[in-house]
Design a protein around this motif. Structure first.
Motif, short mmCIF file in Angstrom:
data_model
loop_
_atom_site.label_atom_id
_atom_site.label_comp_id
_atom_site.label_asym_id
_atom_site.label_seq_id
_atom_site.Cartn_x
_atom_site.Cartn_y
_atom_site.Cartn_z
N VAL A 150 18.89 2.08 -9.26
CA VAL A 150 19.39 1.11 -10.38
C VAL A 150 20.18 0.21 -9.70
N THR A 151 20.73 0.32 -8.33
CA THR A 151 21.33 -0.99 -7.76
C THR A 151 20.15 -1.63 -6.94
N PHE A 152 19.31 -1.17 -6.51
CA PHE A 152 18.17 -2.14 -5.94
C PHE A 152 17.45 -2.70 -6.89
N SER A 153 17.22 -2.38 -8.03
CA SER A 153 16.58 -3.19 -9.06
C SER A 153 17.53 -4.47 -9.57
N ILE A 154 18.75 -4.35 -9.49
CA ILE A 154 19.69 -5.32 -9.93
C ILE A 154 19.35 -6.45 -8.80
N VAL A 160 0.99 -1.25 0.03
CA VAL A 160 0.08 0.19 0.04
C VAL A 160 0.64 1.14 0.13
N MET A 161 1.79 1.02 0.79
CA MET A 161 2.59 2.52 0.98
C MET A 161 3.71 2.59 -0.43
N PHE A 162 3.97 1.38 -0.91
CA PHE A 162 4.50 1.21 -2.19
C PHE A 162 3.78 2.25 -3.36
N ALA A 163 2.48 1.68 -3.36
CA ALA A 163 1.52 2.52 -4.48
C ALA A 163 1.28 3.82 -4.03
N ILE A 164 1.45 4.34 -2.88
CA ILE A 164 1.08 5.72 -2.58
C ILE A 164 2.39 6.33 -2.93
N SER A 165 3.39 5.87 -2.51
CA SER A 165 4.66 6.51 -2.92
C SER A 165 4.94 6.56 -4.31
N MET A 166 4.47 5.68 -5.09
CA MET A 166 4.61 5.74 -6.69
C MET A 166 3.62 6.82 -7.07
N ALA A 192 6.10 -9.49 -12.42
CA ALA A 192 5.58 -8.17 -11.98
C ALA A 192 6.84 -6.93 -12.18
N TRP A 193 8.12 -7.62 -11.46
CA TRP A 193 9.31 -6.64 -11.27
C TRP A 193 9.69 -6.16 -12.60
N THR A 194 9.50 -6.99 -13.63
CA THR A 194 10.27 -7.07 -14.92
C THR A 194 9.32 -5.99 -15.76
N ALA A 195 8.04 -6.23 -15.36
CA ALA A 195 6.92 -5.14 -16.25
C ALA A 195 7.25 -3.79 -15.63
N LEU A 196 7.48 -3.64 -14.29
CA LEU A 196 7.86 -2.33 -13.80
C LEU A 196 9.05 -1.73 -14.31
N LEU A 197 10.02 -2.58 -14.36
CA LEU A 197 11.47 -2.04 -14.89
C LEU A 197 11.19 -1.50 -16.40
N VAL A 198 10.62 -2.39 -17.12
CA VAL A 198 10.28 -2.01 -18.30
C VAL A 198 9.71 -0.57 -18.58
N GLY A 199 8.56 -0.40 -17.88
CA GLY A 199 7.89 0.94 -17.80
C GLY A 199 8.81 1.85 -17.32
N VAL A 200 9.83 1.78 -16.47
CA VAL A 200 10.62 2.88 -16.15
C VAL A 200 11.46 3.27 -17.07
N VAL A 201 12.01 2.03 -18.08
CA VAL A 201 12.89 2.43 -19.09
C VAL A 201 12.11 3.06 -20.15
N VAL A 202 10.99 2.82 -20.27
CA VAL A 202 10.00 3.76 -21.46
C VAL A 202 10.12 5.12 -20.95
N VAL A 203 9.60 5.12 -19.53
CA VAL A 203 9.48 6.69 -19.32
C VAL A 203 10.76 7.45 -19.32
N GLY A 218 9.41 -0.57 -1.65
CA GLY A 218 9.52 -1.80 -2.54
C GLY A 218 10.37 -2.77 -1.95
N ALA A 219 11.52 -2.22 -1.41
CA ALA A 219 12.49 -3.07 -0.74
C ALA A 219 12.07 -3.77 0.38
N LEU A 220 11.26 -2.95 1.19
CA LEU A 220 10.34 -3.71 2.43
C LEU A 220 9.53 -4.85 1.87
N PHE A 221 8.85 -4.50 0.77
CA PHE A 221 7.98 -5.77 0.39
C PHE A 221 8.67 -6.80 -0.52
N THR A 222 9.85 -6.36 -1.02
CA THR A 222 10.70 -7.54 -1.81
C THR A 222 11.10 -8.39 -0.44
#
Length: 349
Positions: free
Chosen positions: A311-315, A215-221, A338-349, A259-263
């Motif tokens: 970038v570091t956390f994504s890896i 929930v906090m991840f979505a709100i922060s996003m 799900a994480w791959t889809a998020l990263l692809v979206g970030v790259v597109v942006v 996102g780190a806490l959720f992971t």
């Protein structure tokens, strides 16, 4: 303006001034919009002290942007002021009134100098009411005189990423496109809100801390995206430019933290991957520092630190997901997708 002077200016626009090779933007009666990046001439002002008169005297030093398609001009993290000039040449039956859009709402200061001597100043450090048009992006009215030729100048400064997507619009085409973009963004944020509320209900029912992290991840996003897309400045905090300036970096830093806490909770890295678990904890702490860093250090430093940490956390997150998937942990495959889809979206942006 005399006919001879207009002819000289038109030829100058078409063939470029000394040291410049970008052609003028040809505007016709059926032109709806045109990307300006391939036509823009740029000049760096390292000291940030140049005036419009100084820039005009140094017109021969302007260089083409080197962008040859619809991409945005990008100066990276730069402490300099950047001057941009675009020469316009409208046909006899083409409109004389246009709209110049700078579609990157997180720029600190954007000053516009029109062909008729207009000067307008805006940016995310000023209240929303300072904008020439009430729009999530920075939009300036461009008026050409009867000759149909002229130059528009921009002076841009920003402590964050200095990205400058430029487009010239006809009035009707601009508002039609804006209607579509506002509608799409409304759908996106509506889905994000629904996702946050659904997971909040799950947390209230199950008391699983992973749902609260999500929930906090979505709100922060949402906070970071609202700042990035300019909707926050327009609708949520139009009179709070100081917060609007911090919401972009702080929102995405908080996104990384939760996102780190959720992971960590979802993949149970403390039990399954103790070495990577330490790295995730360290990165979560670094994201927390990044979230408050703009209050303590220059914004540019905080923004760069947030980007590098992200970038570091994504890896690390992808590595953790892969290891858990190979170990047969339930849910790891879905996490990776799900994480791959998020990263692809970030790259597109």
């Amino acid at each position: 303006m005399s006919r001879i002077a207009a002819l000289i200016l038109l030829l100058t626009c078409l063939f470029g001034q000394a040291g410049s090779s970008a052609a003028a933007v040809r505007l016709m009666s059926d032109t709806r919009s045109v990307s300006l990046a391939p036509h823009v001439l740029v000049l760096e002002d390292p000291t940030g002290t140049m005036t419009l008169a100084d820039a005009q005297r140094r017109a021969g030093e302007f260089k083409p942007s080197a962008v040859r398609d619809d991409a945005a001009i990008n100066f990276g993290y730069s402490s300099a002021a950047w001057w941009l000039r675009v020469d316009l040449a409208a046909e006899a039956n083409a409109p004389r009134d246009w709209l110049l859009e700078v579609a990157f709402p997180t720029l600190d200061s954007v000053e516009y100098f029109g062909p008729g001597g207009e000067r307008l100043a805006t940016g995310d450090r000023l209240p929303f009411t300072a904008r020439p048009l009430p729009h999530r992006n920075f939009v300036f009215p461009v008026h050409l005189d009867e000759s149909g030729v002229g130059s528009a100048w921009l002076r841009i400064v920003s402590e964050g990423t200095l990205t400058v997507p430029l487009r010239l619009w006809g009035h009707e085409a601009f508002w039609q496109d804006s209607l579509v973009s506002y509608a799409m963004l409304s759908v996106y944020f509506g889905m994000l809100l629904a996702l946050a509320l659904y997971n909040l209900l799950l947390w209230l029912s199950l008391r699983d801390v992973n749902y609260l992290s999500y929930v906090m991840f979505a709100i922060s996003m949402a906070v970071g995206q609202l700042s990035l897309n300019g909707l926050g400045n327009q609708f949520l905090w139009p009179g709070w430019p100081a917060w609007g300036n911090l919401a972009f970096s702080g929102g995405f830093a908080a996104t990384g933290l939760f996102g780190a806490l959720f992971t960590r909770g979802f993949l149970e890295t403390r039990r399954n991957l103790p070495r990577l678990d330490g790295a995730i904890i360290g990165l979560a702490g670094l994201f927390a520092v990044c979230a408050v860093a703009p209050l303590l250090v220059p914004y540019r430093l905080a923004a760069i630190l947030t980007s590098l940490t992200g970038v570091t956390f994504s890896i690390v997150a992808v590595a953790a997901g892969l290891r858990c998937w190979r170990a047969g942990q339930p849910g790891a495959r879905i996490f990776l997708l799900a994480w791959t889809a998020l990263l692809v979206g970030v790259v597109v942006v």
